[in-house]
Design an enzyme around this catalytic site. Structure first.
Site, PDB file in Angstrom:
ATOM      1  N   HIS A  77      10.191   1.645 -11.796  1.00  0.00           N
ATOM      2  CA  HIS A  77       8.981   1.999 -11.042  1.00  0.00           C
ATOM      3  C   HIS A  77       7.728   1.550 -11.787  1.00  0.00           C
ATOM      4  O   HIS A  77       7.434   2.029 -12.877  1.00  0.00           O
ATOM      5  CB  HIS A  77       8.918   3.505 -10.780  1.00  0.00           C
ATOM      6  CG  HIS A  77       7.721   3.877  -9.961  1.00  0.00           C
ATOM      7  ND1 HIS A  77       7.726   3.865  -8.583  1.00  0.00           N
ATOM      8  CD2 HIS A  77       6.461   4.215 -10.333  1.00  0.00           C
ATOM      9  CE1 HIS A  77       6.519   4.203  -8.148  1.00  0.00           C
ATOM     10  NE2 HIS A  77       5.732   4.411  -9.188  1.00  0.00           N
ATOM     11  N   HIS A 110       5.422  -4.583  -5.431  1.00  0.00           N
ATOM     12  CA  HIS A 110       6.278  -5.429  -4.598  1.00  0.00           C
ATOM     13  C   HIS A 110       5.525  -6.687  -4.210  1.00  0.00           C
ATOM     14  O   HIS A 110       4.295  -6.687  -4.098  1.00  0.00           O
ATOM     15  CB  HIS A 110       6.754  -4.684  -3.344  1.00  0.00           C
ATOM     16  CG  HIS A 110       5.640  -4.110  -2.514  1.00  0.00           C
ATOM     17  ND1 HIS A 110       5.021  -2.918  -2.831  1.00  0.00           N
ATOM     18  CD2 HIS A 110       5.020  -4.569  -1.400  1.00  0.00           C
ATOM     19  CE1 HIS A 110       4.089  -2.657  -1.931  1.00  0.00           C
ATOM     20  NE2 HIS A 110       4.056  -3.665  -1.061  1.00  0.00           N
TER      21      HIS A 110
HETATM   22  P1  AMP Z   1       2.187  -2.887   1.316  1.00  0.00           P
HETATM   23  O1  AMP Z   1       1.376  -2.529   2.529  1.00  0.00           O
HETATM   24  O2  AMP Z   1       1.811  -4.170   0.673  1.00  0.00           O
HETATM   25  O3  AMP Z   1       2.234  -1.735   0.338  1.00  0.00           O
HETATM   26  O4  AMP Z   1       3.653  -3.146   1.845  1.00  0.00           O
HETATM   27  C1  AMP Z   1       4.584  -2.142   2.044  1.00  0.00           C
HETATM   28  C2  AMP Z   1       5.629  -2.721   2.955  1.00  0.00           C
HETATM   29  O5  AMP Z   1       6.794  -1.896   2.882  1.00  0.00           O
HETATM   30  C3  AMP Z   1       5.223  -2.798   4.419  1.00  0.00           C
HETATM   31  O6  AMP Z   1       5.267  -4.147   4.863  1.00  0.00           O
HETATM   32  C4  AMP Z   1       6.259  -1.912   5.122  1.00  0.00           C
HETATM   33  O7  AMP Z   1       6.643  -2.425   6.372  1.00  0.00           O
HETATM   34  C5  AMP Z   1       7.406  -1.918   4.135  1.00  0.00           C
HETATM   35  N1  AMP Z   1       8.285  -0.776   4.184  1.00  0.00           N
HETATM   36  C6  AMP Z   1       7.931   0.533   4.202  1.00  0.00           C
HETATM   37  N2  AMP Z   1       9.024   1.319   4.226  1.00  0.00           N
HETATM   38  C7  AMP Z   1      10.095   0.488   4.218  1.00  0.00           C
HETATM   39  C8  AMP Z   1      11.505   0.684   4.232  1.00  0.00           C
HETATM   40  N3  AMP Z   1      12.054   1.902   4.272  1.00  0.00           N
HETATM   41  N4  AMP Z   1      12.309  -0.409   4.228  1.00  0.00           N
HETATM   42  C9  AMP Z   1      11.771  -1.640   4.192  1.00  0.00           C
HETATM   43  N5  AMP Z   1      10.448  -1.885   4.168  1.00  0.00           N
HETATM   44  C10 AMP Z   1       9.621  -0.852   4.189  1.00  0.00           C
HETATM   45 ZN    ZN Z   2       9.156   3.526  -7.118  1.00  0.00          ZN
END
Ligand code: AMP
Ligand code: ZN
Length: 115
Positions: A47, A101
């Site tokens: 993390h 990410h």
């Molecule tokens: P960000 O807005 O850059 O923080 O991106 C977070 C991303 O995580 C978004 O594009 C969401 O669609 C994606 N996301 C959130 N929850 C999940 C999940 N359980 N599985 C896959 N993607 C997710």
């Molecule tokens: Zn985490």
């Protein structure tokens, strides 16, 4: 692991995800709300909240992530056509999940600049 982190829960297998690749250090899975025909998320298994926490001591993970990206591009046959890698850092950067990410988007022409 951070107890209230959705990506840590995916890493721990507590929440399902369509996983494409993993090793000891990184996990690659499909975004649940894809913004392009291919929309992968590449994350460290450890993390890290966001890019603000990257220092010389933990920067190896960035190299590992960015070494995997061209392999994924080859696998999904978008190396030649191109793709985009995005990191949203902090609220103004559009970050909604506070576990570092990188988005990898491909399979269509992507506009620039972003909103
Ligand atoms: P960000 O807005 O850059 O923080 O991106 C977070 C991303 O995580 C978004 O594009 C969401 O669609 C994606 N996301 C959130 N929850 C999940 C999940 N359980 N599985 C896959 N993607 C997710
Ligand atoms: Zn985490």
């Amino acid at each position: 692991m951070s107890d209230d982190c959705i990506f840590c829960k995916i890493i721990a297998g507590q929440i399902p995800a369509k996983i494409e690749y993993q090793d000891d250090d990184i996990l690659v899975f499909h975004d649940i709300t894809p913004q392009a025909p291919l929309h992968l998320l590449i994350i460290p298994k450890k993390h890290i909240t966001n890019l603000n926490e990257i220092r010389t001591e933990n920067a190896d993970i960035i190299s590992k992530i960015f070494t995997q990206i061209p392999k994924l591009a080859f696998q999904f046959e978008i190396s030649e056509k191109g793709y985009r890698v995005v990191n949203n850092c902090g609220k103004d950067g559009g970050q909604t999940v506070f576990h570092l990410h990188f988005h990898m988007l491909g399979g269509r022409h992507l506009e620039w600049p972003p909103g």
